[in-house]
Design an enzyme around this catalytic site. Structure first.
Site, mmCIF file in Angstrom:
data_model
loop_
_atom_site.group_PDB
_atom_site.id
_atom_site.type_symbol
_atom_site.label_atom_id
_atom_site.label_comp_id
_atom_site.label_asym_id
_atom_site.label_seq_id
_atom_site.Cartn_x
_atom_site.Cartn_y
_atom_site.Cartn_z
ATOM 1 N N HIS A 135 0.866 -1.181 0.000
ATOM 2 C CA HIS A 135 0.000 0.000 0.000
ATOM 3 C C HIS A 135 0.903 1.232 0.000
ATOM 4 C CE1 HIS A 135 -2.833 2.934 1.781
ATOM 5 N NE2 HIS A 135 -3.809 2.108 1.470
ATOM 6 N N ASP A 212 3.005 -4.254 8.283
ATOM 7 C CA ASP A 212 1.771 -3.503 8.092
ATOM 8 C C ASP A 212 0.618 -4.486 8.272
ATOM 9 O OD1 ASP A 212 -0.515 -2.408 7.036
ATOM 10 O OD2 ASP A 212 0.420 -1.605 5.231
ATOM 11 N N GLN A 215 -4.566 -5.090 7.176
ATOM 12 C CA GLN A 215 -5.565 -6.027 6.655
ATOM 13 C C GLN A 215 -5.530 -7.379 7.346
ATOM 14 O OE1 GLN A 215 -7.932 -5.137 4.710
ATOM 15 N NE2 GLN A 215 -7.162 -3.174 3.984
ATOM 16 N N LYS A 238 -10.756 -0.343 10.491
ATOM 17 C CA LYS A 238 -10.953 -1.516 9.643
ATOM 18 C C LYS A 238 -11.363 -2.730 10.482
ATOM 19 C CE LYS A 238 -7.371 -0.002 6.380
ATOM 20 N NZ LYS A 238 -8.087 0.462 5.200
ATOM 21 N N CYS A 376 -4.749 2.286 -3.730
ATOM 22 C CA CYS A 376 -3.514 2.835 -3.148
ATOM 23 C C CYS A 376 -2.350 1.867 -3.331
ATOM 24 C CB CYS A 376 -3.680 3.164 -1.655
ATOM 25 S SG CYS A 376 -4.812 4.497 -1.356
HETATM 26 N N1 PLP Z 1 -1.826 -0.566 4.656
HETATM 27 C C1 PLP Z 1 -2.769 -1.335 4.134
HETATM 28 C C2 PLP Z 1 -2.416 -2.743 3.723
HETATM 29 C C3 PLP Z 1 -4.065 -0.855 3.976
HETATM 30 O O1 PLP Z 1 -5.013 -1.629 3.446
HETATM 31 C C4 PLP Z 1 -4.353 0.476 4.380
HETATM 32 C C5 PLP Z 1 -5.684 1.048 4.166
HETATM 33 O O2 PLP Z 1 -6.408 0.688 3.254
HETATM 34 C C6 PLP Z 1 -3.329 1.240 4.938
HETATM 35 C C7 PLP Z 1 -2.072 0.686 5.065
HETATM 36 C C8 PLP Z 1 -3.575 2.624 5.435
HETATM 37 O O3 PLP Z 1 -4.482 2.597 6.500
HETATM 38 P P1 PLP Z 1 -5.066 3.951 7.101
HETATM 39 O O4 PLP Z 1 -5.641 4.704 5.938
HETATM 40 O O5 PLP Z 1 -6.115 3.489 8.063
HETATM 41 O O6 PLP Z 1 -3.958 4.677 7.746
#
Ligand code: PLP
Length: 418
Positions: A135, A212, A215, A238, A376
């Site tokens: 992401h 990270d 998910q 989430k 993203c």
């Molecule tokens: N990393 C992953 C794998 C994600 O799916 C997301 C959000 O979709 C993020 C990072 C960023 O999360 P946030 O927008 O809640 O900071």
């Protein structure tokens, strides 16, 4: 002796209809009375009534700043805030609540690590290893760190089915590697990465690993100690919690050695114009008035998931993902993107002759909320040669009826655009 039936130790069966009833937003229609089919959980999940009630109760009766007042409300708020931290520590099996730092979410956590921990391990000429499926939140902070330090970014590639090329890991984990940052589960493909193997390989070279967990934390049991992650970050929104709150777990040795990220109230021990000393972890990283209601309500969301049963919810979602995969695979003119052996809760696909945006817009008119675009993950879309995908993402409150509605909606989309 007559055989006796042993008492049942099985947890009560997972009941998605009972879970559904806890989420008021799911019970509504959109546009011309189309019942909402919410399949955009990877972007954000809906919230159960207990979480909404917890936030309301805080603002109605308990509102007060934390760690600052001697009065009853402040003490109550501080206690609830710290109790929530304990719950989140339990949620990811952190060794101690002090290793759980509140953040605004995954992005904030990754930026914190890149800004504070990053420069302590990354020097000029070093390499930061990412993967092709990250992401943007797990790419851009590292690029910024690389720019600041004179380091460079290396990228572990993926296969066409969306799995990491582990055969390339030995090559890419070199003497120069100073840090690895990797998603546990891909938001665009649903791939569950072999995180233990990657952490082991990195640690064998003395390289710390940032995971990270945006998910994974919402969908599967997470044990940061068993995984041996140096850092593990995720977002509350989430996993049935509020927006604007998340967690950065870090190993104590790292958190203690890292400089603060932001300065201000609440993160200090003593301030004078001659110099300032900082508070202990985790407060050292929590400058200013935090998102108190968010943290408390995220504690409630974590309790909710633990009470429902994390293993049970994971098993249910896996079964639903299998069902959805089989149904989508049977649609002519649909190609699933991301068909890894191990996946969680994400179905990305493209349709012949229909732009993902058109498909998403038409499905929306039918009440079906999916996400379209690059999710993203622009470098991933470039690798796959796609402008974007249509993504349906599941949560524990989704049912086979939701999947059937999606399949029906896709057929109608194909009829309209085909
Ligand atoms: N990393 C992953 C794998 C994600 O799916 C997301 C959000 O979709 C993020 C990072 C960023 O999360 P946030 O927008 O809640 O900071």
């Amino acid at each position: 002796m007559p055989a006796t039936t042993p008492p049942s130790t099985a947890a009560p069966a997972f009941d998605p209809e009972a879970i559904r009833a806890d989420f008021p937003a799911l019970d509504q229609t959109v546009y011309d009375d189309a019942p909402l089919v919410y399949l955009d959980n990877a972007a954000t999940s809906q919230k159960p009534q207990v979480v909404i009630d917890r936030m309301n109760a805080y603002y109605a009766r308990e509102n007060s700043n934390v760690h600052r007042g001697v009065h009853a409300l402040s003490q109550g708020a501080s206690e609830a805030y710290e109790q929530a931290r304990e719950t989140l520590a339990r949620f990811i099996h952190a060794p101690d609540p002090d290793t759980v730092v509140w953040t605004k979410g995954t992005t904030d956590g990754l930026n914190l690590i890149a800004s504070s921990f990053g420069p302590t391990v990354v020097d000029e000429g070093d390499e930061i290893l990412l993967t092709e499926m990250e992401h943007h939140a797990n790419i851009v902070p590292w690029q910024m760190l690389a720019e600041r330090t004179g380091a460079s970014i290396r990228v572990l590639p993926i296969t066409d089915t969306g799995e990491l090329r582990l055969d390339r890991l030995d090559d890419l984990l070199s003497e120069q590697t100073a840090l690895v940052a990797i998603s546990h589960v891909s938001n665009a493909l649903g791939t569950v990465n072999p995180i233990d193997a990657i952490i082991d390989a990195a640690h064998a070279q003395g390289v710390p690993v940032v995971v990270d967990g945006a998910q994974s934390a919402p969908h599967r049991p997470v044990d940061v100690q068993a995984m041996d992650a140096d850092f593990f970050v995720f977002s509350g929104h989430k996993m049935f919690g509020p927006t604007g709150i998340g967690v950065m777990y870090g190993k104590r040795k790292h958190l203690e050695a890292m400089p603060p990220y932001q300065g201000g109230g609440d993160m200090i021990d003593r301030v004078s114009f001659e110099g300032t000393t900082y508070d202990d972890i985790p407060h050292k990283f929590e400058a200013g008035t935090p998102n108190i209601s968010g943290a408390i309500a995220l504690g409630t969301a974590a309790e909710y998931i633990l009470n429902v049963g994390r293993d049970e919810m994971h098993a249910y979602e896996s079964d639903l993902l299998d069902y959805a995969t089989r149904r989508l695979e049977a649609i002519e003119g649909l190609r699933l993107i991301g068909t890894a052996e191990e996946k969680t809760s994400v179905l990305s696909f493209v349709l012949d002759d229909v732009h993902p945006y058109d498909a998403g817009t038409f499905l929306d008119r039918l009440g079906i909320a999916v996400r379209t675009g690059n999710h993203c993950t622009e470098p991933l879309m470039d690798r796959l040669g796609l402008p974007g995908t249509i993504r349906a993402s599941l949560a524990g409150y989704n049912t086979r009826a939701d999947v059937d509605a999606l399949v029906e909606g896709i057929r109608k989309t194909q009829d309209l655009f085909g």
